[in-house]
Enzyme design. Sequence first.
Site, short mmCIF file in Angstrom:
data_model
loop_
_atom_site.label_atom_id
_atom_site.label_comp_id
_atom_site.label_asym_id
_atom_site.label_seq_id
_atom_site.Cartn_x
_atom_site.Cartn_y
_atom_site.Cartn_z
N ARG A 146 5.91 -4.68 -18.98
CA ARG A 146 7.21 -4.35 -19.57
C ARG A 146 7.92 -3.21 -18.83
NH1 ARG A 146 7.06 -6.27 -24.87
NH2 ARG A 146 9.33 -6.40 -24.75
N ASP B 22 9.77 -15.86 -27.49
CA ASP B 22 9.32 -15.36 -28.80
C ASP B 22 8.91 -16.48 -29.74
OD1 ASP B 22 11.65 -12.55 -28.99
OD2 ASP B 22 9.80 -12.88 -27.86
N ILE C 254 8.35 -15.89 -18.87
CA ILE C 254 8.99 -14.57 -19.07
C ILE C 254 7.98 -13.43 -18.97
CG2 ILE C 254 10.40 -13.17 -20.61
CD1 ILE C 254 11.86 -15.68 -19.65
N ARG D 227 8.53 -0.01 -27.93
CA ARG D 227 9.15 0.03 -26.60
C ARG D 227 10.67 -0.03 -26.68
NH1 ARG D 227 9.57 -3.29 -24.04
NH2 ARG D 227 9.62 -2.30 -21.98
C1 EPZ Z 1 13.51 -8.43 -25.49
O1 EPZ Z 1 12.52 -7.64 -24.86
C2 EPZ Z 1 13.01 -8.68 -26.90
N1 EPZ Z 1 12.89 -7.39 -27.60
C3 EPZ Z 1 11.64 -9.38 -26.85
O2 EPZ Z 1 11.25 -9.65 -28.19
C4 EPZ Z 1 11.82 -10.69 -26.10
O3 EPZ Z 1 10.55 -11.32 -25.98
C5 EPZ Z 1 12.39 -10.41 -24.70
O4 EPZ Z 1 13.63 -9.69 -24.82
C6 EPZ Z 1 12.66 -11.69 -23.92
O5 EPZ Z 1 13.54 -12.51 -24.64
C7 EPZ Z 1 14.03 -6.83 -28.12
O6 EPZ Z 1 15.12 -7.37 -28.00
C8 EPZ Z 1 13.85 -5.54 -28.84
P1 EPZ Z 1 13.29 -8.37 -21.09
P2 EPZ Z 1 12.86 -6.93 -23.45
O7 EPZ Z 1 13.76 -7.08 -20.53
O8 EPZ Z 1 14.29 -6.64 -23.34
C9 EPZ Z 1 11.09 -8.09 -16.91
C10 EPZ Z 1 9.81 -9.67 -30.03
O9 EPZ Z 1 8.78 -10.32 -30.24
N2 EPZ Z 1 11.78 -6.80 -16.73
O10 EPZ Z 1 14.30 -9.44 -21.37
O11 EPZ Z 1 11.88 -5.82 -23.25
C11 EPZ Z 1 10.08 -8.06 -18.03
O12 EPZ Z 1 8.83 -7.56 -17.59
C12 EPZ Z 1 10.05 -9.04 -28.68
O13 EPZ Z 1 10.75 -9.52 -30.87
C13 EPZ Z 1 11.59 -6.07 -15.55
O14 EPZ Z 1 10.84 -6.48 -14.67
O15 EPZ Z 1 12.48 -8.09 -22.43
C14 EPZ Z 1 10.00 -9.52 -18.43
O16 EPZ Z 1 9.11 -10.18 -17.53
C15 EPZ Z 1 8.86 -9.21 -27.76
N3 EPZ Z 1 12.25 -4.89 -15.40
C16 EPZ Z 1 11.42 -10.03 -18.19
O17 EPZ Z 1 12.04 -9.08 -17.32
C17 EPZ Z 1 13.11 -4.40 -16.37
O18 EPZ Z 1 13.69 -3.32 -16.15
C18 EPZ Z 1 12.27 -10.13 -19.45
O19 EPZ Z 1 12.14 -8.94 -20.16
C19 EPZ Z 1 13.28 -5.14 -17.55
C20 EPZ Z 1 12.62 -6.34 -17.70
#
Ligand code: EPZ
Length: 417
Positions: free
Chosen positions: A121, A304, A326, A92
């Site tokens: 996601r 994480d 989260i 992703r």
């Molecule tokens: C990053 O994912 C990390 N991945 C994840 O690590 C980590 O768990 C996550 O941040 C939270 O800290 C990378 O950095 C590559 P978010 P990301 O956007 O950016 C919602 C691992 O194990 N959201 O911070 O995809 C989302 O659904 C991985 O290394 C929206 O609704 O996570 C979630 O509930 C897993 N709309 C919350 O925000 C959006 O457009 C946080 O997601 C974007 C996010």
Amino acid sequence: MEKIIIEGGSRLEGTVSVSGAKNAALPILASALLAEGWNTYHNVPDLRDIRTIKRLLTEVGAEVETEEDVVKIDTGALKSHEAPYDLVKTMRASILVLGPMLARLGRARVSLPGGCAIGARPVNLHLKGLQQLGADISLDHGYIEAQARSLKGADIYFDLVTVTGTENLMMAAVLADGVTTLSNAAREPEIVALAETLNQMGARITGAGTPVITIAGVDALKPTSITIIPDRIEAVTFMVAAGVTHGNIKILGCEPDHVTAAINKARQAGITVAAETDGLRVVGGETISSVDVKTLPYPGFPTDLQAQFMVLMCLATGLSVISETIFENRFIHVSELQRMGADIKISGNAAVIQGGKPLTGAPVMATDLRASASLILAGLAAEGTTEVSRVYHIDRGYEAIERKLSQLGAHIRRVRE
Ligand code: EPZ
């Protein structure tokens, strides 16, 4: 397919080195799209996800050279603006090419990343921010079509704190006309590392690591050379390994300031954590105390680390509650831990763990990256043999985990199923 087999019961002792951070390397490698010429990245971990983003960059025309932990990338001769579905579906975080590609080429076609085991996601906040910068965004047969003759600075507010959303918009804004502010921005060390990399390339970013990041657009960036920060999630995974095996280990390369919340919780649970010159000394207590945990955006307790910490709480003396705020489905590891004898009940976004029940080895299945780490930790503590299948999940984010744990005295090996 491969599986990892663990004979539980060994106390871990010795020294282990932390690799470069996956979640810092992914956006930084994507930032090579913003400038022509050779970028050099040191301390890049050898992980499936890193290989995926290198393949993706090669697909669009970048030259990528890898020698051990040094990766060189030149995107001077880009030939495509499309991130194909077959690559994005495996990772992703491929969405991270959207912002820099749009800034550099004025257009990008990126497969809409689907959900994954831990949640839907969505990337709506990424797309909304790009539209505020002046991009035309449409969805076409599962692809994000983004066009922008030029991007203009804007004031963007994130409804939710999003790590890759903050990173994507930061990279899109560095070449925009005018000033962009990102409010309610993510504050992770990986965000700061990306901002520092972009500033070394000639960007003008201030406020990274705080809730408001300001980006003054510039005409062009130049390539740079940087070293990837240590992986804080890997570091704390080893800290928990010392806790669940009542071991005594030294973790080299960990940056204590990046793991304050986790160190705080580990100490409350009875683990001794002391900073030494080149890393952390971690000593598991004879007994483990139950502590409650709530995952939050950085600097709160990282989501994480939720699965890993749950294993520690399974072995604690009392009752603890772990709340996952989260992601909506990040308790998949619970059913596998229950098969090993854990007493865990889920109620909404909270898991109630009744500690003190010994864990017993069992065949279990990994479902996502951090869940697979928790199953390995449970295997280290369990009586008997644990077989973790579908270990390709763990190879996404942990470099040679069985070698590192073996060096600490664990009886762990990888076999072909
Ligand atoms: C990053 O994912 C990390 N991945 C994840 O690590 C980590 O768990 C996550 O941040 C939270 O800290 C990378 O950095 C590559 P978010 P990301 O956007 O950016 C919602 C691992 O194990 N959201 O911070 O995809 C989302 O659904 C991985 O290394 C929206 O609704 O996570 C979630 O509930 C897993 N709309 C919350 O925000 C959006 O457009 C946080 O997601 C974007 C996010």
